[in-house]
Motif scaffolding. Structure first.
Motif, short mmCIF file in Angstrom:
data_model
loop_
_atom_site.label_atom_id
_atom_site.label_comp_id
_atom_site.label_asym_id
_atom_site.label_seq_id
_atom_site.Cartn_x
_atom_site.Cartn_y
_atom_site.Cartn_z
N GLY A 161 2.35 -0.41 -4.55
CA GLY A 161 2.52 -1.55 -3.65
C GLY A 161 2.77 -1.15 -2.20
O GLY A 161 2.25 -1.75 -1.27
N SER A 162 3.58 -0.09 -2.03
CA SER A 162 3.89 0.37 -0.67
C SER A 162 2.64 0.73 0.12
O SER A 162 2.63 0.66 1.34
CB SER A 162 4.80 1.60 -0.72
N LEU A 163 1.60 1.14 -0.59
CA LEU A 163 0.38 1.58 0.10
C LEU A 163 -0.21 0.48 0.96
O LEU A 163 -0.70 0.73 2.06
CB LEU A 163 -0.65 2.08 -0.92
N SER A 164 -0.17 -0.77 0.48
CA SER A 164 -0.72 -1.86 1.29
C SER A 164 0.08 -2.05 2.57
O SER A 164 -0.46 -2.39 3.62
CB SER A 164 -0.76 -3.17 0.48
N VAL A 179 1.92 0.47 4.06
CA VAL A 179 1.65 1.66 4.87
C VAL A 179 0.33 1.52 5.63
O VAL A 179 0.24 1.85 6.81
CB VAL A 179 1.64 2.93 3.98
N ARG A 180 -0.68 1.01 4.95
CA ARG A 180 -1.99 0.82 5.61
C ARG A 180 -1.87 -0.12 6.81
O ARG A 180 -2.44 0.15 7.87
CB ARG A 180 -3.00 0.24 4.61
N GLU A 181 -1.16 -1.22 6.62
CA GLU A 181 -0.99 -2.18 7.73
C GLU A 181 -0.17 -1.56 8.85
O GLU A 181 -0.48 -1.75 10.03
CB GLU A 181 -0.33 -3.47 7.22
N LEU A 182 0.87 -0.82 8.50
CA LEU A 182 1.71 -0.18 9.51
C LEU A 182 0.90 0.83 10.33
O LEU A 182 1.05 0.91 11.55
CB LEU A 182 2.89 0.51 8.84
N ILE A 201 0.85 0.53 14.30
CA ILE A 201 1.63 1.55 15.03
C ILE A 201 1.16 2.96 14.59
O ILE A 201 1.91 3.68 13.92
CB ILE A 201 3.16 1.37 14.84
N PRO A 202 -0.06 3.32 14.97
CA PRO A 202 -0.65 4.60 14.52
C PRO A 202 0.04 5.83 15.08
O PRO A 202 -0.20 6.94 14.60
CB PRO A 202 -2.09 4.51 15.02
N THR A 203 0.90 5.66 16.06
CA THR A 203 1.60 6.81 16.67
C THR A 203 2.85 7.22 15.89
O THR A 203 3.45 8.25 16.20
CB THR A 203 2.02 6.46 18.11
N GLU A 204 3.25 6.44 14.88
CA GLU A 204 4.47 6.72 14.13
C GLU A 204 4.21 7.60 12.90
O GLU A 204 3.14 7.54 12.30
CB GLU A 204 5.12 5.41 13.67
N ASN A 205 5.22 8.39 12.54
CA ASN A 205 5.19 9.12 11.29
C ASN A 205 5.70 8.22 10.16
O ASN A 205 6.64 7.44 10.37
CB ASN A 205 6.09 10.36 11.36
N PHE A 206 5.10 8.36 8.97
CA PHE A 206 5.51 7.53 7.84
C PHE A 206 5.82 8.39 6.62
O PHE A 206 5.12 9.35 6.31
CB PHE A 206 4.40 6.53 7.47
N LEU A 207 6.89 8.01 5.94
CA LEU A 207 7.27 8.62 4.67
C LEU A 207 7.17 7.51 3.62
O LEU A 207 7.91 6.53 3.67
CB LEU A 207 8.71 9.14 4.75
N TYR A 208 6.24 7.67 2.71
CA TYR A 208 5.96 6.65 1.69
C TYR A 208 6.53 7.13 0.36
O TYR A 208 6.10 8.15 -0.17
CB TYR A 208 4.44 6.42 1.67
N LYS A 267 1.77 11.10 11.33
CA LYS A 267 1.40 11.71 10.05
C LYS A 267 2.02 10.92 8.89
O LYS A 267 2.96 10.15 9.09
CB LYS A 267 1.90 13.16 10.00
N LEU A 268 1.47 11.14 7.71
CA LEU A 268 1.97 10.48 6.51
C LEU A 268 2.29 11.53 5.45
O LEU A 268 1.49 12.43 5.20
CB LEU A 268 0.92 9.51 5.96
N GLU A 269 3.49 11.42 4.85
CA GLU A 269 3.82 12.21 3.68
C GLU A 269 4.21 11.24 2.56
O GLU A 269 4.77 10.17 2.82
CB GLU A 269 4.97 13.18 3.96
N ILE A 270 3.88 11.63 1.33
CA ILE A 270 4.09 10.74 0.18
C ILE A 270 5.00 11.43 -0.83
O ILE A 270 4.79 12.59 -1.18
CB ILE A 270 2.74 10.38 -0.46
N LEU A 271 6.02 10.70 -1.30
CA LEU A 271 6.92 11.18 -2.33
C LEU A 271 6.74 10.30 -3.57
O LEU A 271 6.58 9.08 -3.44
CB LEU A 271 8.38 11.08 -1.86
N VAL A 272 6.79 10.89 -4.74
CA VAL A 272 6.68 10.10 -5.97
C VAL A 272 7.75 10.57 -6.95
O VAL A 272 8.03 11.76 -7.07
CB VAL A 272 5.25 10.20 -6.57
N SER A 273 8.37 9.61 -7.65
CA SER A 273 9.52 9.94 -8.50
C SER A 273 9.14 10.24 -9.95
O SER A 273 10.00 10.65 -10.73
CB SER A 273 10.54 8.79 -8.47
N ALA A 274 7.88 10.03 -10.33
CA ALA A 274 7.44 10.32 -11.70
C ALA A 274 5.91 10.27 -11.75
O ALA A 274 5.28 9.68 -10.87
CB ALA A 274 8.02 9.31 -12.68
#
Length: 266
Positions: A14-17, A19-22, A26-33, A234-241
């Motif tokens: 769900g977060s991906l939708s 993150v895509r809009e963000l 605001i393409p200049t921001e770093n995102f941690l998903y 930049k974007l980095e992605i964390l997943v818990s399982a």
């Protein structure tokens, strides 16, 4: 570690939708998903279970020193946010139901709200509807939990016919008299299959809560003077399982960013 990212979390895809809009606005921001696959789905948790999960997730994300944290899920944003918003050192932005925009777009005064069972059955949702929807409006609640599951499993990438059929089965029983003219997508998983929903509801306008929260984040950063003016984020992605399956789905969706398994850190 990314420098002062905007942290975005949900129970999975769900977060991906959001993150895509963000990244569009605001393409200049770093995102941690952060995709909390371990606790999917939020929409079927009790309120107490959900509160414990959300508090734990926010404390985990605070370690990354984000500018702010986006609760990229409608269910905890409605049920939990108001109770915990002042308990942390970092500001949290919820994903609200886009009710005002939905009613403003409706000419027939008949709208649909597509959301998880947890959202639709909560007392907070009932309160919101009474507070924000004028009495002359008729509201059709569509339990979209099966569609959310379909997205999270990645089935929409593999079997288009099944995806269309399942979405039609969820939506069609609510469309008997065809007077609904606007539907609010009140789960951040739903915009990922927006094209299928549009095919089932070709004459209905769709309002996307992911778009609305992205606007809220940009306005917040402007207000605080903390918006990056230059560069490319930049974007980095964390997943818990279930990292391998999750990564496979993201790669199929064209997401090439780094994905880290954080199950042992939780």
């Amino acid at each position: 570690m990314l420098h002062r990212p905007i942290a975005v979390f949900d129970s999975g895809l769900g977060s991906l939708s959001v993150v895509r809009e963000l990244r569009k606005v605001i393409p200049t921001e770093n995102f941690l998903y952060y995709a909390d696959k371990m606790n999917f789905p939020y929409g079927r948790k009790s309120k107490n279970e959900l509160k414990n999960i959300i508090v734990k997730s926010i404390k985990f994300l605070e370690k990354y020193q984000p500018k702010l944290i986006v609760m990229a899920s409608n269910t905890p944003s409605i049920q939990i946010y108001d109770e915990i918003k002042n308990n942390f050192s970092i500001d949290i932005i919820p994903t609200r139901l886009p009710l005002k925009k939905t009613i403003n777009l409706s000419r027939k005064k008949h709208i649909a709200i597509m959301a998880s069972r947890g959202t639709l059955e909560s007392k907070e949702f009932t309160y919101l509807i009474k507070k924000e929807i004028p009495q002359q409006f008729f509201v059709e609640n569509i339990d979209s939990s099966e569609i959310i599951d379909l997205v999270e499993e990645g089935a929409f990438l593999i079997d288009q016919k099944l995806t269309f059929q399942r979405i039609k089965e969820v939506i069609r029983p609510h469309m008997v008299n065809n007077t609904i003219d606007v539907a609010a997508l009140c789960s951040t998983h739903l915009p990922i299959v927006k094209n299928y929903i549009e095919a089932v509801l070709p004459s209905v306008k769709l309002v996307n809560s992911s778009t609305e929260v992205a606007r809220d984040v940009k306005n917040y950063l402007k207000y605080t003077g903390d918006l990056n003016k230059n560069g490319k984020g930049k974007l980095e992605i964390l997943v818990s399982a279930d990292k391998n399956n999750f990564q496979s789905i993201l790669r199929s969706m064209g997401v090439r960013d780094l994905i880290f398994d954080v199950s042992l850190q939780l």
